[in-house]
Write a protein that holds these residues in place. Structure first.
Motif, PDB file in Angstrom:
ATOM      1  N   UNK A 181       2.816   8.733  -7.949  1.00  0.00           N
ATOM      2  CA  UNK A 181       1.641   9.495  -7.528  1.00  0.00           C
ATOM      3  C   UNK A 181       0.378   8.666  -7.763  1.00  0.00           C
ATOM      4  N   UNK A 182      -0.441   8.474  -6.708  1.00  0.00           N
ATOM      5  CA  UNK A 182      -1.717   7.756  -6.794  1.00  0.00           C
ATOM      6  C   UNK A 182      -2.779   8.571  -6.074  1.00  0.00           C
ATOM      7  N   UNK A 183      -3.995   8.056  -6.068  1.00  0.00           N
ATOM      8  CA  UNK A 183      -5.065   8.694  -5.299  1.00  0.00           C
ATOM      9  C   UNK A 183      -4.765   8.661  -3.806  1.00  0.00           C
ATOM     10  N   UNK A 184      -3.902   7.714  -3.394  1.00  0.00           N
ATOM     11  CA  UNK A 184      -3.507   7.607  -1.990  1.00  0.00           C
ATOM     12  C   UNK A 184      -2.361   8.552  -1.655  1.00  0.00           C
ATOM     13  N   UNK A 185      -1.849   9.279  -2.665  1.00  0.00           N
ATOM     14  CA  UNK A 185      -0.666  10.102  -2.474  1.00  0.00           C
ATOM     15  C   UNK A 185       0.545   9.398  -3.038  1.00  0.00           C
ATOM     16  N   UNK A 186       1.730   9.799  -2.577  1.00  0.00           N
ATOM     17  CA  UNK A 186       2.965   9.165  -3.030  1.00  0.00           C
ATOM     18  C   UNK A 186       3.125   7.791  -2.387  1.00  0.00           C
ATOM     19  N   UNK A 187       3.384   6.783  -3.219  1.00  0.00           N
ATOM     20  CA  UNK A 187       3.623   5.435  -2.708  1.00  0.00           C
ATOM     21  C   UNK A 187       4.847   4.871  -3.405  1.00  0.00           C
ATOM     22  N   UNK A 188       5.421   3.842  -2.787  1.00  0.00           N
ATOM     23  CA  UNK A 188       6.525   3.133  -3.430  1.00  0.00           C
ATOM     24  C   UNK A 188       5.974   2.328  -4.602  1.00  0.00           C
ATOM     25  N   UNK A 189       6.714   2.309  -5.704  1.00  0.00           N
ATOM     26  CA  UNK A 189       6.229   1.614  -6.906  1.00  0.00           C
ATOM     27  C   UNK A 189       5.971   0.131  -6.663  1.00  0.00           C
ATOM     28  N   UNK A 190       6.678  -0.459  -5.678  1.00  0.00           N
ATOM     29  CA  UNK A 190       6.478  -1.893  -5.412  1.00  0.00           C
ATOM     30  C   UNK A 190       5.059  -2.185  -4.940  1.00  0.00           C
ATOM     31  N   UNK A 191       4.375  -1.193  -4.364  1.00  0.00           N
ATOM     32  CA  UNK A 191       3.027  -1.398  -3.858  1.00  0.00           C
ATOM     33  C   UNK A 191       2.003  -1.535  -4.975  1.00  0.00           C
ATOM     34  N   UNK A 192       2.399  -1.222  -6.207  1.00  0.00           N
ATOM     35  CA  UNK A 192       1.469  -1.325  -7.333  1.00  0.00           C
ATOM     36  C   UNK A 192       1.786  -2.488  -8.260  1.00  0.00           C
TER      37      UNK A 192
END
Length: 655
Positions: A181-192
């Motif tokens: 969970x990010x400010x962008x919504x749900x993202x794949x953990x690899x993106x962080x």
């Protein structure tokens, strides 16, 4: 290169005039082609000479035109806080890009530099007009072909190219990826794992290095005050924000690199990294700006403004070198030298991000563009001319320097003209020729020149007195300048000047003449001269002998140095150099808050007279001295006398 204008000549006002500033054509252009564009490529290799967690990655510089052959491989250093970064630039060939690829590359570097320099999150676009149209791209190691990190470059399009399903499907096979969970919504953990993020609650920008294993909102946070609380409570207390997903692992974040002028020499190599440079970030606080983008790429791009400023200066220098090759019959407008001058320190605020509109116009000479105008002192222009003559002298020898001077309009004819003598002199009847030639280790073809060099003005002879002294003074100055320049590579101009002043002055020459016993061979008819020989007379004799050898040897400067060096040794070195009297007097007056007026200079009958005066708490200390060579010698002697009386006065006050 920043040039200090220094002080103007006494009695004159600084002359200011507006002049254009040139920008090399190789870095400026417009892009509007619908076809593929060919770029000449140069690899910028970065190597740290210190230990640091982050290693910069190499960068590819792509330009529309091939650089000069001298720029195929060159290197320089950057001075960062922790030490030095070695920069090597080398030609690696060329590649072609489609219009879409060029556009995304420009968008990437504009956005990234905007964030680094201005913390501007707007992903700017160029308008296709005249711009700094070179590319700076993250480089991938490759053996035989040029390869850039397209995955990193396309990070500027986040989130358009970052479908959640696409990532979860691709990453599920690895077993350690999950939704976050990010400010962008749900993202794949690899993106962080390698991302540029912003925390809207405080407006800060961070680069992430992945997740912290086993550390989440319920883990213990240990502040400096010794209090033991959880991260969840810490964020609530410090930022007033409640964690909604407290079981998500925290991110390992790092504050953005600070872009600075890394061309300055006066940086602190022992400065330690700020303890707050790393931090723990809850993913739900973060809004992803670009992903994926490794920290190594961000580190390298923080160095690039300084690197490109140096490369721009190198390209301009090559362009300037080609200017003297232009002739009026080539039907070109020869550019002004002043357009090439860089008299201001590199300023990040005025650095133009490549890919943005520059507003520059092409000059009549097609190799440069015209930038904004600025005011330049005439003294700065004079210093540049002197420096360029010196550069041609060092790189190409005297012929190259004279050729450049001729192009500037300073015509010097060095055709050897015989030294005509209208009278016969039997040198052996006046001086001990054999002894003096043995002392000088030089055999004169015309020993009458040695007679002339040793003749005092009181000795009635047909020669015009002082001509050999005038010549020898200049020759010794030049030879000592070359000697010090090559011996002390990298020494500052101030210390070189102090060494030179301590080496070429009447006091130094007079002491040498006394040690060699030359005073015994001076021809004179002055009853007082033998009993009270003056320092200035002995110094003049040394210069006259140097002039005589120079004429007799057919203007062989090296032969002059071979003969004169043993007489003036031991030469002044950095270890034996004392503080220059003028500088020491200035520093003493500043420390004691004495009033030191600028020395008064006058000239009469070929002599330079200097009066130095200091007012020390009501007492006036004043001294006047004269010299026949130049102002600096008389000024040094006068300041030395004032310094002596001042020190005696200060000593008496404390006794």
């Amino acid at each position: 290169m920043a040039i200090d204008g220094g002080s103007e000549c006494a009695g004159s006002e600084p002359y200011l005039d507006e002049h254009v500033k040139y920008i090399p054509r190789e870095l400026v252009g417009s892009h509007g082609s619908k076809c593929e564009t060919r770029y000449e490529c140069y690899l910028i290799e970065l190597q740290l000479n210190f230990q640091y967690d982050e290693k910069p990655r190499n960068i590819l510089l792509a330009v529309h035109e091939r650089l000069d052959n001298d720029l195929e491989n060159f290197n320089f250093d950057l001075n960062v806080d922790r030490g030095k970064v070695a920069v090597n630039v080398k030609d690696v060939g060329y590649f072609t890009l489609s219009p879409d690829e060029v556009a995304i590359c420009q968008q990437f570097q504009v956005a990234l530099f905007g964030i680094l320099l201005k913390h501007n999150l707007d992903k700017l676009h160029n308008d296709g007009l005249t711009m700094f149209n070179y590319l700076l791209l993250p480089f991938l190691s490759a053996n035989d072909e040029i390869s850039v990190d397209w995955k990193c470059i396309y990070a500027v399009l986040y989130p358009k190219r970052s479908s959640l399903n696409e990532h979860t499907d691709r990453c599920s096979s690895e077993g350690d990826r999950y939704r976050v969970h990010t400010k962008n919504g749900l993202v794949c953990s690899c993106m962080l794992e390698n991302a540029l993020v912003c925390t809207p609650h405080n407006g800060h920008i961070y680069c992430t290095k992945g997740f912290l294993d086993g550390i989440d909102g319920n883990s213990c946070f240990n502040p400096k005050n010794g209090e033991s609380i959880t991260y969840k409570d810490h964020f609530k207390k410090s930022h007033g924000i409640c964690l909604q997903f407290e079981r998500q692992n925290l991110l390992h974040g790092k504050h953005m690199f600070t872009v600075q002028n890394y061309l300055q020499r006066s940086r602190n190599p022992n400065k330690k990294e700020n303890s707050k440079s790393s931090c723990e970030l809850p993913p739900e606080f973060c809004s992803i700006i670009m992903s994926p983008i490794p920290i190594s790429t961000l580190y390298s791009f923080s160095l690039l403004p300084s690197i490109m400023h140096r490369i721009e200066s190198m390209i301009l220098a090559v362009n300037l070198r080609s200017v003297p090759m232009l002739h009026s019959n080539e039907n070109v407008v020869i550019p002004t030298l002043k357009g090439f001058i860089r008299n201001e320190e590199f300023d990040l605020k005025t650095w133009i991000i490549p890919g943005t509109k520059s507003g520059y116009e092409v000059s009549s000479w097609k190799k440069v563009y015209i930038g904004a105008t600025r005011k330049i002192k005439s003294k700065v222009v004079a210093d540049v001319v002197e420096a360029l003559i010196g550069a041609y002298l060092v790189a190409g020898g005297e012929k190259a320097a004279l050729s450049y001077m001729s192009w500037l309009g300073i015509n010097v004819d060095f055709v050897n003209v015989p030294y005509m003598r209208t009278f016969n002199v039997k040198a052996e009847e006046h001086i001990n020729v054999n002894y003096l030639e043995s002392l000088l280790k030089y055999k004169f073809h015309d020993a009458s020149l040695l007679v002339e060099a040793l003749t005092h003005g009181s000795y009635m002879r047909p020669e015009i007195p002082g001509r050999l002294e005038f010549l020898g003074d200049a020759v010794l100055d030049y030879l000592m300048t070359l000697h010090l320049y090559y011996k002390y590579d990298g020494l500052s101009p101030g210390l070189l000047t102090d060494l030179w002043s301590a080496s070429v002055n009447n006091n130094c020459y007079a002491q040498s003449a006394i040690r060699a016993g030359l005073y015994k061979h001076i021809l004179h008819l002055s009853p007082d001269l033998k009993r009270n020989i003056e320092e200035i007379v002995l110094g003049d004799v040394m210069e006259s002998i140097a002039g005589a050898i120079y004429i007799d040897s057919g203007c062989d400067k090296e032969r002059v140095f071979e003969s004169m060096r043993p007489l003036v040794e031991p030469l002044v070195t950095l270890e034996t150099l004392g503080l220059h009297p003028i500088r020491e007097l200035n520093e003493l007056c500043q420390k004691m808050q004495y009033h030191f007026d600028k020395p008064v200079v006058s000239r009469k009958n070929g002599m330079t007279y200097v009066t130095a005066e200091v007012e020390a708490k009501g007492d006036v200390h004043k001294a006047s001295r004269y010299a026949s060579d130049r102002k600096i010698s008389a000024e040094k002697l006068a300041c030395k006398d004032v310094l002596k009386t001042l020190k005696e006065s200060v000593s008496q006050q404390f006794n």
